[in-house]
Design a protein around this motif. Structure first.
Motif, PDB file in Angstrom:
ATOM      1  N   ASP A  46       1.566   4.128  -3.114  1.00 39.78           N
ATOM      2  CA  ASP A  46       1.113   5.492  -2.875  1.00 39.78           C
ATOM      3  C   ASP A  46       2.238   6.249  -2.175  1.00 39.78           C
ATOM      4  O   ASP A  46       2.236   6.459  -0.961  1.00 39.78           O
ATOM      5  N   ALA A  86       0.837  -1.200   0.000  1.00 41.96           N
ATOM      6  CA  ALA A  86       0.000   0.000   0.000  1.00 41.96           C
ATOM      7  C   ALA A  86       0.875   1.254   0.000  1.00 41.96           C
ATOM      8  O   ALA A  86       0.585   2.225  -0.693  1.00 41.96           O
ATOM      9  N   PHE A  87       1.943   1.225   0.763  1.00 45.76           N
ATOM     10  CA  PHE A  87       2.861   2.373   0.811  1.00 45.76           C
ATOM     11  C   PHE A  87       3.575   2.569  -0.523  1.00 45.76           C
ATOM     12  O   PHE A  87       3.693   3.679  -1.023  1.00 45.76           O
ATOM     13  N   THR A 145      -5.104   4.373   3.623  1.00 50.28           N
ATOM     14  CA  THR A 145      -4.293   3.520   2.746  1.00 50.28           C
ATOM     15  C   THR A 145      -5.106   2.313   2.295  1.00 50.28           C
ATOM     16  O   THR A 145      -6.151   1.997   2.861  1.00 50.28           O
ATOM     17  N   SER A 160      -4.324  -0.704   2.638  1.00 49.65           N
ATOM     18  CA  SER A 160      -4.055  -1.918   3.410  1.00 49.65           C
ATOM     19  C   SER A 160      -5.016  -2.073   4.582  1.00 49.65           C
ATOM     20  O   SER A 160      -5.064  -1.228   5.466  1.00 49.65           O
ATOM     21  N   LYS A 168      -4.112   9.383   7.899  1.00 49.65           N
ATOM     22  CA  LYS A 168      -3.412   8.950   6.689  1.00 49.65           C
ATOM     23  C   LYS A 168      -3.414   7.434   6.581  1.00 49.65           C
ATOM     24  O   LYS A 168      -3.612   6.866   5.512  1.00 49.65           O
ATOM     25  N   HIS A 215       6.918   1.363   7.144  1.00 50.69           N
ATOM     26  CA  HIS A 215       7.250   2.511   6.311  1.00 50.69           C
ATOM     27  C   HIS A 215       8.707   2.413   5.834  1.00 50.69           C
ATOM     28  O   HIS A 215       9.019   2.629   4.669  1.00 50.69           O
ATOM     29  N   ALA A 223       1.487   9.257   0.076  1.00 47.59           N
ATOM     30  CA  ALA A 223       1.048   8.915   1.430  1.00 47.59           C
ATOM     31  C   ALA A 223       2.250   8.491   2.272  1.00 47.59           C
ATOM     32  O   ALA A 223       2.369   8.841   3.450  1.00 47.59           O
TER      33      ALA A 223
END
Ligand code: ADP
Ligand code: MG
Length: 869
Positions: A333, A329-330, A387, A389, A383, A559, A336
């Motif tokens: 995007d 997901a990170f 996402t 996820s 945030k 992250h 984000a």
């Protein structure tokens, strides 16, 4: 003893209880050390050793440090593995009858450090305890600076225990008396972990029931975790030690987590070291390790958690996929991701802040930092919730913003509080009515005084009249000598005479001054009290903040893994529960980060049915070790939940990774003995299951050719027939390639090289089939041996090869130099003299890679001399 002064007698009786620590004995503004402590500390800390009259004939050796600078000295002692007992005056010296009462208020040990300055920000500071009942070990580990407390059990060898401990790199290990007196255990712990060992006498310890009660109070609702006697014993031991050294409540230590060996991938010390997970083999530094590469975390909590993930890769497909989903997901995007990174940057080390709050050592700045951190949470939450996820949105949903705590801090603590909590200026206006009143008194008093100057100038007509303040006399009115005549006789009271001025006071001025000073004193006291109240009330909410800290740390690690995945173009591997390991276009993450595009990717296919053992041949420097390590690293990263450096990969979950590196490659200081290598191999063979991944890199190299080759073959056979683990086995014994013909699930691959203009070029490409030959001579050439030597060696080698080819029927299709065949050839061949045969044998056995060019040159010279006769 009776000759000593009462104070020295007091010292001696306290010291008797803390024999293994430096006793810092508070005397006014100093901590003093006496007797042996003084002698040793003066050496370690480079302090001047003095003496003190203590009532006996001889003066007592003494040295001391100012109490405000004690931290620095204590830090140095702790760093060197010592302990310090802090002995304070526990009554007001002015009230004391006889010797001031003193008590040890805390013992600081390498495993119980709380001071920010003495802790590495990104590392845990673990204290461990080990107990043993029959063949059963229990291990407890705790970090006082973060509040973590773990429990686990291991059966079997000492090594399994040490391997588990090694994952925590504890600063200090506690062992109760019977085990603590076991010399071989103690030595192993010290050698392998480098931690200090504290052995505890079991006699003085609380009973099992008392320990259980204490644990129950510390960790409410965790009884399950220490349900067995051995677990209770070890948890109780560690907890007792913490209590005895800290002598205060440790409210931040409230969760006790028990885990079992089967929950995570097992990595022993050798695997951790060889794969350079957290430190490099050569320099022992973080830089150049996998942790270093993966650590793009924004917080210290994240950094510490990442190391844990690395030490304990998962076995549970669902949990792995949750992490993968979050990273995906990170990665998909990046905007984000960037925003979340910014959000994380605003969060301070919540775990250690909590610890300091509970411990009673947090100051105004710490509470302010807590508030700032909590204020960053709502945006982060929002945030995360957006996402793609589900795992992340769930995590976000569970985050407690702790608004009430934010509110409490912002209403009570000022924006820029000072470091000290004993000098006021930290409580917000409007927070407490009485404090505000005291402050008003001060303000009014001060403004009355500042207006006094104006009033008196007007009243007396002396324009140069001043109102001033000094520490000794307080507030005064100053009139120059020339103007004295203008002052009416009884207007002021004379206070001080200077060379050309006179200072005065008035009763009203003194009264105002008294009011200001008392109000000031009172408000400082009150601020301290209010601050402690706020701190204590937050301490009650610590479990909530800790849960949040854990969640933030998780987000940070995910992250970080996403940042790395994006930067180096990693992809999401498919996780399966079967026996496949399939990698297409795999790269070594750390080597690739160093060489970039020049890194040559490689494929891998391992399974249990057809390709269980890959026998990797190829000359030195061809890339065998790199290939093996990258395969293990990719597997391990995949099970951490990370994306991996491949084009695509399918990872069947692996339960353990073993790595054994041939003695000559084992760079870890002083342990490069063949015995160690064999011992580790034995363990791998004994403990591996069919779900394990074994890397054996040039095992057998530490002994003579025949022994080594025989051992290598026997090991491969054993793994093939009895262990069933997926195995990568590199060898420079090309003869072993023949094994693939005999054993079903052994497959040859080789690190390809080509010859170009008489030189070898390493392609670093792993391809199917055995290697042609060793190319050792070419490596010698690369290493800069003289041309003559190389040419002569080539001639000799050529002679050897053609002999074997001529003499032997049914040669392998590859042109490998088969040592067995070669041996047979030379013994049959009459045209060689005894001396020539010897020379050839020693040339064949000469390990070019493990000698300096000069040694090789000398060797060849010797050889030549013997052939010339
Ligand atoms: N796939 C690769 N791409 C680029 N360089 C590589 C690759 N594999 C190995 N190397 C480099 O080649 C050198 C030798 O590698 P190594 O794996 O130690 O060889 P071996 O174990 O066969 O002696 C190392 O410096 C390594 O960085
Ligand atoms: Mg190698």
């Amino acid at each position: 003893m009776s000759n000593y002064t009462p104070m020295i007698q007091q010292y001696l009786s306290i010291k008797a209880e803390y024999e293994d620590a430096f006793l810092f004995f508070r005397l006014g503004d100093f901590y003093e050390l006496f007797f042996e402590d003084a002698k040793r500390a003066s050496e370690v800390l480079e302090l001047t050793l003095t003496g003190r009259d203590g009532g006996a004939k001889e003066r007592i050796p003494m040295c001391g440090v100012p109490h405000h600078a004690a931290d620095v000295y204590i830090g140095r002692l702790i760093e060197k593995g010592h302990k310090v007992a802090l002995c304070e005056q526990v009554e007001d010296p002015s009230q004391a009858k006889g010797v001031v009462k003193r008590e040890v208020v805390r013992v600081i040990t390498p495993g119980t450090v709380m001071e920010e300055k003495m802790l590495a920000e990104k590392e845990n500071n673990f204290l461990a305890a080990v107990t043993k009942r029959e063949d059963h070990y229990a291990i407890a580990t705790a970090d006082l600076s973060t509040g973590e407390f773990y429990l686990t059990e291991r059966s079997g060898s000492t090594m399994a225990v040490i391997d588990e401990l090694a994952a925590f790199s504890p600063k200090e290990v506690l062992v109760p008396s019977p085990l603590g007196e076991n010399e071989s255990f103690v030595k192993e712990v010290q050698d392998r972990l480098g931690s200090i060992l504290t052995s505890l006498q079991t006699e003085g310890l609380p009973s099992a029931a008392e320990m259980a009660a204490a644990l129950d109070q510390q960790f409410p609702g965790c009884e399950e975790a220490y349900a067995s006697p051995v677990l209770l014993e070890v948890a109780g031991l560690l907890h007792t030690y913490l209590q005895q050294t800290q002598k205060r409540a440790m409210a931040h230590m409230n969760r006790l987590e028990r885990y079992d060996a089967g929950q995570y991938m097992i990595l022993d010390t050798a695997a951790r070291q060889n794969l350079e997970l957290t430190t490099t083999l050569r320099e022992g530094q973080k830089k150049g390790s996998l942790l270093w590469l993966l650590d793009q975390t924004a917080t210290a909590m994240g950094s510490r958690l990442l190391k844990k993930w690395l030490d304990k890769p998962l076995l549970d497909q669902k949990r792995i996929e949750d992490r993968q989903g979050a990273i995906q997901a990170f990665v998909e995007d990046l905007l984000a991701l960037e925003e979340i990174r910014d959000g994380l940057r605003g969060v301070y080390d919540l775990e250690r802040l909590c610890a300091r709050i509970a411990y009673g050592s947090a100051n105004g700045r710490d509470l302010h930092a807590l508030r700032k951190s909590l204020e960053a949470v709502p945006a982060l939450k929002e945030k995360l919730a957006m996402t793609a996820s589900p795992f992340l949105s769930q995590l976000a949903f569970g985050m407690d913003g702790c608004d009430d705590i934010v509110e409490q801090i912002s209403s009570s603590i000022v924006e820029e509080p000072p470091l000290s909590i004993k000098e006021g200026s930290m409580i917000q206006e409007g927070y407490d009515h009485s404090l505000d009143e005291l402050r008003t008194i001060q303000q009014e008093g001060r403004s009355w005084i500042s207006q006094l100057e104006q009033r008196e100038r007007q009243a007396t007509g002396v324009r140069s009249l001043k109102v001033g303040f000094n520490k000794i006399f307080g507030y005064y009115i100053e009139v120059t000598r020339a103007n004295l005549k203008l002052i009416p006789e009884d207007r002021y009271q004379r206070k001080q005479t200077l060379a050309n001025a006179e200072r005065f006071v008035t009763p009203e001025l003194k009264e105002r001054e008294r009011q200001i000073l008392t109000a000031e004193e009172k408000s400082v006291e009150m601020e301290y009290r209010l601050f402690v109240e706020v701190r204590e009330s937050i301490a009650k909410e610590i479990a909530r903040i800790q849960r949040l800290a854990e969640q933030v740390a998780q987000v940070d690690v995910l992250h970080s893994l996403a940042v790395v995945a994006d930067r180096y173009h990693y992809v999401r591997p498919r996780i399966q529960s079967d026996d496949t390991l399939f990698i297409e276009g795999g790269r070594h993450p750390v080597v690739e980060a160093a060489v970039g595009e020049r890194f040559i990717s490689n494929d891998l296919l391992l399974d249990q049915k057809h390709r269980q053992v890959l026998l990797i041949t190829g000359p030195n420097m061809a890339g065998k070790s790199t290939y093996m390590r990258q395969s293990a690293l990719i597997t391990l990263m995949a099970q951490m939940g990370s994306f991996v450096p491949v084009k695509q990969a399918v990872i069947g979950i692996v339960d353990r990774i073993f790595t054994r590196i041939g003695a000559a490659d084992d760079l870890v200081g002083g342990r490069s003995t063949f015995m160690v290598e064999m011992d580790e191999t034995r363990q791998a063979l004994g403990q591996a299951t069919s779900r394990s991944l074994i890397l054996l890199d040039e095992v057998g190299r530490g002994t003579s050719t025949y022994d080594g080759m025989a051992l290598a073959q026997a090991i491969v056979e054993y793994i093939h027939d009895h262990v069933g683990a997926k195995t990568l086995f590199s060898t420079h014994y090309h003869e072993l390639t023949a094994l693939a013909g005999d054993l079903d699930r052994v497959v040859n691959v080789n690190a390809r090289c080509v010859e170009k203009d008489g030189e070898v070029v390493f392609l670093h490409k792993i391809e199917e089939g055995g290697a042609d030959r060793s190319y050792g001579i070419h490596v010698a050439q690369l290493a800069g041996l003289p041309r003559e030597v190389i040419q002569r060696a080539q001639e000799i080698l050529h002679g050897l090869e053609s002999t074997t080819r001529d003499e032997e029927m049914g040669l392998p299709t590859s042109h490998q130099l088969n040592l067995f065949q070669y041996e047979a050839a030379v013994t049959k061949e009459d045209s060689y003299s005894e001396g020539e045969r010897k020379a050839m044998t020693s040339l064949r056995d000469w390990d070019v890679m493990n000698h300096t060019p000069l040694e090789s040159l000398q060797f060849l010279q010797e050889l030549q001399r013997s052939l010339k006769g």
